[in-house]
Design a protein around this motif. Structure first.
Motif, mmCIF file in Angstrom:
data_model
loop_
_atom_site.group_PDB
_atom_site.id
_atom_site.type_symbol
_atom_site.label_atom_id
_atom_site.label_comp_id
_atom_site.label_asym_id
_atom_site.label_seq_id
_atom_site.Cartn_x
_atom_site.Cartn_y
_atom_site.Cartn_z
ATOM 1 N N PRO A 1 8.835 18.224 25.158
ATOM 2 C CA PRO A 1 8.723 16.761 25.244
ATOM 3 C C PRO A 1 7.832 16.334 26.417
ATOM 4 O O PRO A 1 7.882 16.940 27.489
ATOM 5 C CB PRO A 1 10.164 16.306 25.475
ATOM 6 C CG PRO A 1 11.019 17.429 25.010
ATOM 7 C CD PRO A 1 10.232 18.679 25.236
ATOM 8 N N ALA A 2 7.052 15.300 26.194
ATOM 9 C CA ALA A 2 6.153 14.796 27.240
ATOM 10 C C ALA A 2 6.955 14.045 28.298
ATOM 11 O O ALA A 2 7.710 13.137 27.979
ATOM 12 C CB ALA A 2 5.111 13.877 26.634
ATOM 13 N N PRO A 3 6.792 14.429 29.563
ATOM 14 C CA PRO A 3 7.464 13.724 30.659
ATOM 15 C C PRO A 3 6.550 12.658 31.259
ATOM 16 O O PRO A 3 5.357 12.618 30.974
ATOM 17 C CB PRO A 3 7.686 14.839 31.681
ATOM 18 C CG PRO A 3 6.481 15.719 31.499
ATOM 19 C CD PRO A 3 6.158 15.669 30.017
ATOM 20 N N CYS A 4 7.125 11.814 32.116
ATOM 21 C CA CYS A 4 6.317 11.008 33.034
ATOM 22 C C CYS A 4 5.864 11.975 34.114
ATOM 23 O O CYS A 4 6.662 12.769 34.607
ATOM 24 C CB CYS A 4 7.141 9.896 33.667
ATOM 25 S SG CYS A 4 7.477 8.535 32.576
ATOM 26 N N VAL A 5 4.605 11.931 34.481
ATOM 27 C CA VAL A 5 4.034 12.873 35.438
ATOM 28 C C VAL A 5 3.651 12.135 36.702
ATOM 29 O O VAL A 5 3.048 11.064 36.643
ATOM 30 C CB VAL A 5 2.790 13.566 34.839
ATOM 31 C CG1 VAL A 5 2.129 14.478 35.849
ATOM 32 C CG2 VAL A 5 3.168 14.339 33.575
ATOM 33 N N SER A 6 4.002 12.727 37.853
ATOM 34 C CA SER A 6 3.663 12.102 39.123
ATOM 35 C C SER A 6 3.122 13.135 40.096
ATOM 36 O O SER A 6 3.739 14.193 40.300
ATOM 37 C CB SER A 6 4.900 11.430 39.721
ATOM 38 O OG SER A 6 4.593 10.872 40.977
ATOM 39 N N VAL A 7 1.974 12.824 40.672
ATOM 40 C CA VAL A 7 1.358 13.597 41.755
ATOM 41 C C VAL A 7 1.021 12.577 42.824
ATOM 42 O O VAL A 7 0.519 11.504 42.524
ATOM 43 C CB VAL A 7 0.090 14.328 41.274
ATOM 44 C CG1 VAL A 7 -0.595 15.039 42.423
ATOM 45 C CG2 VAL A 7 0.414 15.304 40.152
ATOM 46 N N SER A 8 1.304 12.907 44.087
ATOM 47 C CA SER A 8 1.126 11.927 45.150
ATOM 48 C C SER A 8 0.494 12.551 46.388
ATOM 49 O O SER A 8 0.768 13.703 46.721
ATOM 50 C CB SER A 8 2.498 11.346 45.515
ATOM 51 O OG SER A 8 2.408 10.580 46.690
#
Length: 112
Positions: free
Chosen positions: A27-34
């Motif tokens: 399943p596609a997640p919400c992706v976060s890189v900071s």
């Protein structure tokens, strides 16, 4: 303003690329890189704990390493687990509504 270049986010971006190739069926997640945490890739799942579990299992993260918390006055459960993967720190976060809250009782234990 951040003085970090895009190259400074290399570790989580490489891992994201690997995930796109190796786990495209998940399943596609919400992706976060900071830029605040440049070695961290966060995958979050909203109202999809099954997606959270599919990713946790695929990444070999132990079930007993998952933490549980509640937010929004107990109306939302939060599952969280982290692990190292190919040079980056990967965090999975799952959010789901809790079941209906129990009625509030008075000091004598009677429902209002």
């Amino acid at each position: 303003m951040s003085t970090l270049s895009l190259g400074g986010l290399r570790a989580p971006l490489v891992v994201l690329r690997l995930f796109g190739a190796d786990f495209a069926h998940l399943p596609a997640p919400c992706v976060s890189v900071s830029t605040v945490y440049p070695d961290l890739l966060t995958l979050s799942f909203h109202d999809d704990l099954a997606g959270f579990e599919a990713w946790r299992e695929a990444l070999g993260m132990a079930p007993d390493s998952v933490s549980y918390d509640e937010q929004s006055s107990g109306s939302t459960r939060v599952l969280r687990v982290e692990s190292d993967y190919a040079g980056a720190r990967v965090e999975l976060v799952g959010f789901a509504k809790t079941s209906a809250a129990a009625p509030v009782c008075s000091r004598q234990g009677a429902a209002p």
